[in-house]
Design a protein around this motif. Structure first.
Motif, PDB file in Angstrom:
ATOM      1  N   GLN A 185      61.075  48.590   1.898  1.00  0.00           N
ATOM      2  CA  GLN A 185      61.780  48.223   0.621  1.00  0.00           C
ATOM      3  C   GLN A 185      63.037  47.352   0.665  1.00  0.00           C
ATOM      4  O   GLN A 185      62.881  46.530   0.091  1.00  0.00           O
ATOM      5  N   ALA A 186      63.868  47.504   1.678  1.00  0.00           N
ATOM      6  CA  ALA A 186      65.060  46.744   1.816  1.00  0.00           C
ATOM      7  C   ALA A 186      64.530  45.338   2.201  1.00  0.00           C
ATOM      8  O   ALA A 186      64.948  44.101   1.930  1.00  0.00           O
ATOM      9  N   LEU A 187      63.450  45.231   3.192  1.00  0.00           N
ATOM     10  CA  LEU A 187      63.174  43.993   3.711  1.00  0.00           C
ATOM     11  C   LEU A 187      62.474  43.135   2.540  1.00  0.00           C
ATOM     12  O   LEU A 187      62.615  41.978   2.343  1.00  0.00           O
ATOM     13  N   ALA A 188      61.602  43.766   1.619  1.00  0.00           N
ATOM     14  CA  ALA A 188      60.867  43.112   0.768  1.00  0.00           C
ATOM     15  C   ALA A 188      61.917  42.703  -0.441  1.00  0.00           C
ATOM     16  O   ALA A 188      61.711  41.577  -0.837  1.00  0.00           O
ATOM     17  N   ARG A 189      62.682  43.377  -0.876  1.00  0.00           N
ATOM     18  CA  ARG A 189      63.844  43.041  -1.828  1.00  0.00           C
ATOM     19  C   ARG A 189      64.604  41.892  -1.279  1.00  0.00           C
ATOM     20  O   ARG A 189      64.715  40.973  -2.053  1.00  0.00           O
TER      21      ARG A 189
END
Length: 517
Positions: free
Chosen positions: A98-102
């Motif tokens: 989630q954090a990487l994609a955001r």
């Protein structure tokens, strides 16, 4: 009476396997017979920037931290007008993905790329549900789909969007490449198996005007066709196959482009491969249950219906294969090799159903890539052994597909640059071990009874079951040791059944209420 019953069952199994073998040979013939039409698919008008249609690229993710950045970086290099290209990151992840994609979406937007991030806090419908949620807000008239382990090439869109100038075309599928083909014998055999699907099956069906399928990734759809065909549905585990048939039954055409290659990553672990093949087998059986009646009643030619039957039922060959390996030893004892005609009746169909059709099938796939045909023959024994070793696990998938629809969509782990980050749970291979022992008795029986033509196949059965059993046992023993010492989380954990997607992007474009807020 017992001998008669055993003989009838044995020859019935051989007949079933021979039918699928002869079908493979028919596909090889269709590739040759329709080679001009297959090649003509590459003749597509190049569109100017002004005439290019708006496209949305959908990237469905679930716990893909090892490959997310690589995927987004590749998509961002797509050679396409920025004002006509949208990138949707459809993330159902429950981990650091989630954090990487955001963060990657924010970076891309800062570079002028129209990228949006859509996160669902449930996995209702799994991949089909994510694609459907994205389609509802997609800007593009066309929608391309790439799984996380793919690396889309910059020329992908320009190479194929011209086909959609024909309003009857609903989908264009490209060929999968294999980034890690040469990593191990396991990946080499997988690559050969997938090359057979793309370079024989897809080419043959497209060339003959038969129904074929979107492969779930590496292809592009007309948005309107998806909607008119009933949309993405998640009552099977192969939503791509299901939608493909519904769209073609609705009157749309599909195009296959063997010359456009979309590189991807193959599973490097036997457990990951078994999980992937299990989902494909179960989902294909479910799709057959769902649509076969409609197909048989549809306005299709007899040859189209027959091909659709073989297309949707290939995994039933696995129960036949397991049954054959169990019956082989008593059949060898029951029918003496001294009777030449009896020996041929046992051994010749077995030879045709395996080596004959498979050799022609995979030699064609190698030749279509400009690779030596001999390579297919060299790897053929290993391919047969691997297929045999996977058969018991896939028998369970076939039975489950016959009993129930839908089910949990367990994604295939992707290694990317972090090998070992994700693993798949599986049981110890007790059935495979037992079948290896039974097949070994068939090796002994074939030698003792003089059925020497059957000996190599009994050896392959023994090696196949034993090979998969040993690999699975080694992987799972090592994995249990890792979990015990490091506390890592198994792949495929369930997430809570809450509702509501969340949106990262310009506030004015927010199509949903942010349930996470």
């Amino acid at each position: 009476m017992l001998s008669l019953a055993l003989g009838l069952l044995y020859f019935s199994v051989l007949a079933g396997l021979s039918a699928y073998g002869l079908h493979r040979l028919h596909l090889v013939f269709l590739c040759w017979h329709n080679r001009s039409r297959i090649a003509s698919a590459q003749e597509v008008t190049a569109l100017t920037d002004h005439d290019l249609p708006p496209v949305t690229i959908q990237l469905p993710l679930f716990n893909e931290s090892t490959v997310t950045a690589r995927l987004l970086d590749a998509v961002a290099t797509m050679d396409y007008p920025a004002d006509k290209l949208e990138i949707q990151v459809l993330d159902d992840s429950t981990d650091e993905t989630q954090a990487l994609a955001r963060a990657k979406v924010v970076e891309l937007r800062g570079r002028g790329v129209d990228a949006v991030y859509l996160h669902r806090v449930d996995r209702v419908g799994y991949k089909a549900g994510a694609l459907d949620a994205g389609l509802k807000v997609a800007k593009g008239d066309l929608v391309a789909v790439f799984d996380a382990d793919f690396i889309p090439q910059p020329s992908f869109l320009r190479s194929i969007v011209g086909h959609f100038e024909d309003p009857r075309v609903a989908m264009v599928q490209t060929r999968w490449g294999h980034l890690n083909r040469d990593t191990s014998i396991l990946t080499k055999v997988q690559a050969q198996m997938l090359d057979g699907h793309h370079l024989v099956e897809n080419r043959a069906r497209f060339g003959a005007g038969f129904l074929f399928n979107f492969s779930g990734t590496g292809g592009i759809w007309r948005s309107e066709a998806i909607r008119k065909a009933g949309g993405w549905q998640h009552d099977t585990l192969t939503e791509d196959l299901d939608l493909s048939y519904r769209a073609q039954l609705a009157g749309y055409r599909f195009v296959y482009r063997e010359d456009v290659v979309s590189p991807s990553e193959l599973p490097e672990d036997i457990s990951a491969l078994r999980a992937q093949q299990y989902r494909w087998a179960k989902g294909t059986v479910q799709t057959a249950r769902k649509l076969m009646g409609t197909i048989l009643r549809a306005d299709l030619s007899l040859s189209q219906r027959i091909e659709a039957f073989f297309h949707l039922t290939p995994h039933f060959a696995y129960p036949l294969l397991v049954l054959l390996s169990v019956l082989l030893m008593p059949a060898l004892v029951l029918f003496p090799a001294a009777d030449t005609m009896t020996m041929l009746a046992i051994d010749l169909p077995l030879c045709i159903a395996t080596t004959g059709s498979l050799a022609a099938f995979y030699m064609l796939a190698e030749a279509a890539q400009g690779r030596p045909r001999l390579g297919a023959l060299v790897r053929l024994p290993m391919l047969i052994a691997l297929g045999t070793g996977l058969a018991p696990h896939l028998c369970k998938a076939v039975l489950e597909g016959c009993r129930q629809m839908a089910g949990e969509f367990v994604r295939t782990p992707k290694h990317g640059d972090n090998k070992g980050r994700y693993k798949v749970r599986t049981d110890l291979p007790l059935v495979e071990t037992l079948l290896a022992l039974i097949s070994f008795t068939a090796v002994v029986a074939s030698i003792e009874t003089g059925h020497y033509v059957a000996t190599p196949f009994a050896v392959l059965f023994t090696f196949g079951y034993g090979y998969v059993a040993v690999l699975v046992a080694q992987e799972q023993t090592a994995r249990r040791r890792e979990v015990a010492t490091s506390g890592e989380v198994w792949d495929g954990t369930r997430v809570s059944e809450t509702t509501g997607p969340t949106w990262t992007g310009p506030a004015e474009e927010r199509p949903y209420t942010d349930a996470a807020a």
